[in-house]
Design a protein around this motif. Structure first.
Motif: not given
Length: 249
Positions: A66-68, A74-75, A154-163
């Motif tokens: 998850r994008p905290t 991140l560098d 920030h989640m963009r296109s996460p796993h399962g978004v297409e369901v």
């Protein structure tokens, strides 16, 4: 019984150590219930005459990592460490390949794209290629690029978004998603395409650009987004780099 459980646990531990994509609840080739790998080295004969529709979400990994705020910061050094830990090799060539494909991506974005392809995206493409090589029935490949506004975007296109698009239930997809007119319009197209495939083995519908069957040369991929389009072999350089890591080329 305890000896059998311990033996199976030992085998699974060794497999998860060396096989990307394996998890504690993954099925394993035990020589009895699953006598051989169903897709390696070729597509299975059992389903040779059955068309295949397969794909993945562009940033699958954001569901698991998850994008905290700390992760989004991140560098470059952190990117190299994360990729090295994941791949177990010098991360330089892989990072360079993904940066050439995505020159505006942040270190966090590159990490997510690499982790998504290692192995989910890469294995999905490989399954489509092996099905196409079999030559008995077509394979259709997609990448779901539509980005959810939930989670600050920030989640963009996460796993399962297409369901939620496949089943056309955008109203249940989240407070922000349900208000997006482009989401409902995309759901109408995606669900109609899946219904067409279920009925005929071909996902082509008038509302979408022509979607050719996949093959190892052209690699036609439907990119689902507010504006859908078909692209041949998207991000080719990154794909080749990850296939070398996963020993597919």
């Amino acid at each position: 019984m305890n000896q059998l459980l311990q033996a199976n646990a030992s085998v699974l531990e060794k497999m998860t150590d060396r096989a990307p994509g394996w998890a504690a609840n993954s099925p394993m080739v035990d020589g009895r219930m699953i006598p051989s790998h169903p897709w390696d080295p070729a597509a299975p004969a059992l389903s040779a005459a059955i068309p295949l529709l397969i794909g993945y979400a562009r940033t699958e990994e954001t569901l698991y990592d998850r994008p905290t705020p700390e992760k989004l910061a991140l560098d470059e050094a952190g990117l190299k460490q994360r990729v090295a830990d994941r791949l177990g090799i010098d991360p330089g060539p892989v990072i360079d390949a993904y940066r050439r494909a995505h020159p505006d991506a942040s270190p966090w974005d590159l990490h997510i794209l690499i982790a998504t392809d290692h192995p989910r995206g890469t294995y999905a493409r490989e399954l489509a290629k092996r099905k196409a090589t079999q030559g008995r029935a077509p394979a259709y490949f997609y990448r779901f690029d539509w980005e959810t506004p939930e989670g600050g975007g920030h989640m963009r296109s996460p796993h399962g978004v297409e369901v939620q698009f496949v089943f056309n239930n955008i109203a249940l997809g989240g407070a922000l998603i349900s208000k997006r007119a482009d989401a409902q319009a995309l759901a109408d197209k995606v669900s109609a395409s899946w219904v067409a495939f279920a009925r005929t083995g071909n996902p082509n519908i008038p509302q979408l650009p022509r979607w050719p069957a996949y093959n190892g040369d052209r690699r036609d991929t439907m990119l689902f987004n507010s504006e859908c389009r078909v692209e041949q072999d998207p991000d080719r350089g990154a794909r080749l780099a990850m296939e070398r890591v996963l020993k597919l080329s």
